[in-house]
Design a protein around this motif. Sequence first.
Motif, PDB file in Angstrom:
ATOM      1  N   UNK A 164      -5.293   1.211   8.199  1.00 19.67           N
ATOM      2  CA  UNK A 164      -6.101   0.959   9.391  1.00 19.67           C
ATOM      3  C   UNK A 164      -6.831  -0.386   9.253  1.00 19.67           C
ATOM      4  N   UNK A 165      -7.379  -0.649   8.071  1.00 24.32           N
ATOM      5  CA  UNK A 165      -8.067  -1.926   7.839  1.00 24.32           C
ATOM      6  C   UNK A 165      -7.089  -3.097   7.910  1.00 24.32           C
ATOM      7  N   UNK A 193      -5.668   9.492   1.371  1.00 21.84           N
ATOM      8  CA  UNK A 193      -6.807   9.121   2.216  1.00 21.84           C
ATOM      9  C   UNK A 193      -7.090   7.622   2.129  1.00 21.84           C
ATOM     10  N   UNK A 194      -7.058   7.084   0.909  1.00 24.33           N
ATOM     11  CA  UNK A 194      -7.288   5.652   0.725  1.00 24.33           C
ATOM     12  C   UNK A 194      -6.191   4.849   1.396  1.00 24.33           C
ATOM     13  N   UNK A 195      -4.960   5.318   1.262  1.00 23.33           N
ATOM     14  CA  UNK A 195      -3.829   4.642   1.897  1.00 23.33           C
ATOM     15  C   UNK A 195      -4.039   4.548   3.409  1.00 23.33           C
ATOM     16  N   UNK A 235       0.830  -1.205   0.000  1.00 25.62           N
ATOM     17  CA  UNK A 235       0.000   0.000   0.000  1.00 25.62           C
ATOM     18  C   UNK A 235       0.865   1.256   0.000  1.00 25.62           C
ATOM     19  N   UNK A 236       1.926   1.254   0.798  1.00 27.86           N
ATOM     20  CA  UNK A 236       2.838   2.406   0.868  1.00 27.86           C
ATOM     21  C   UNK A 236       3.478   2.660  -0.492  1.00 27.86           C
ATOM     22  N   UNK A 237       3.942   1.579  -1.145  1.00 27.23           N
ATOM     23  CA  UNK A 237       4.563   1.732  -2.465  1.00 27.23           C
ATOM     24  C   UNK A 237       3.551   2.254  -3.476  1.00 27.23           C
TER      25      UNK A 237
END
Length: 181
Positions: free
Chosen positions: A44-45, A37-39, A25-27
């Motif tokens: 969190x999920x 925001x999605x990241x 996700x970070x990449x």
Amino acid sequence: MVASDSLPEVFRPSDEDRDDVIRMLRDGSAEGRLSQETFLARVDSALRAKSAEELARLHRDLPAPPRLLLRDWVSGWRSRLTEAVRSARPNPPMRELALPRGPRTVFTIGRNPDCDLPLGDPTVSWVHAELRLTGDDWVLVDLGSRNGTRVNGWRADCGFTVRAGDCVQFGRAVFRLAGRW
């Protein structure tokens, strides 16, 4: 059907699995494939996920990273190789340059044999710089040279006060200033 709360710990995602998903996700966010925001929401999920399937859903819809073309890889490799060769090359020896004495107040520096200080280096312009006496101080001024004039690493475009011990550079020709001759 078995409730997820009754599953043994081995079926729950490990910290390593969570870290892998967060890294993806970070990449994706760093490459612009995922908004900030999605990241944050997906991280969190990922931290709350109770199954491997929940983790998989968090990165499954990410667009594929842009493909690295062979020419881009070769270009990057060539740049890294060039930089490695440059950094391995020893620095040129630093010669001593004495500040002048006498009644004259302006001295020219360049490749032109008629300059007061002619330099044979090809990176030095024909008339590269001037050394001017103003009061008790010497000021080194670049005369619009192509490869620049530096004093202790700083550009000396419109003038820089110099003293004995300073490092001056005309193109790639490097000198340490000494006391007056």
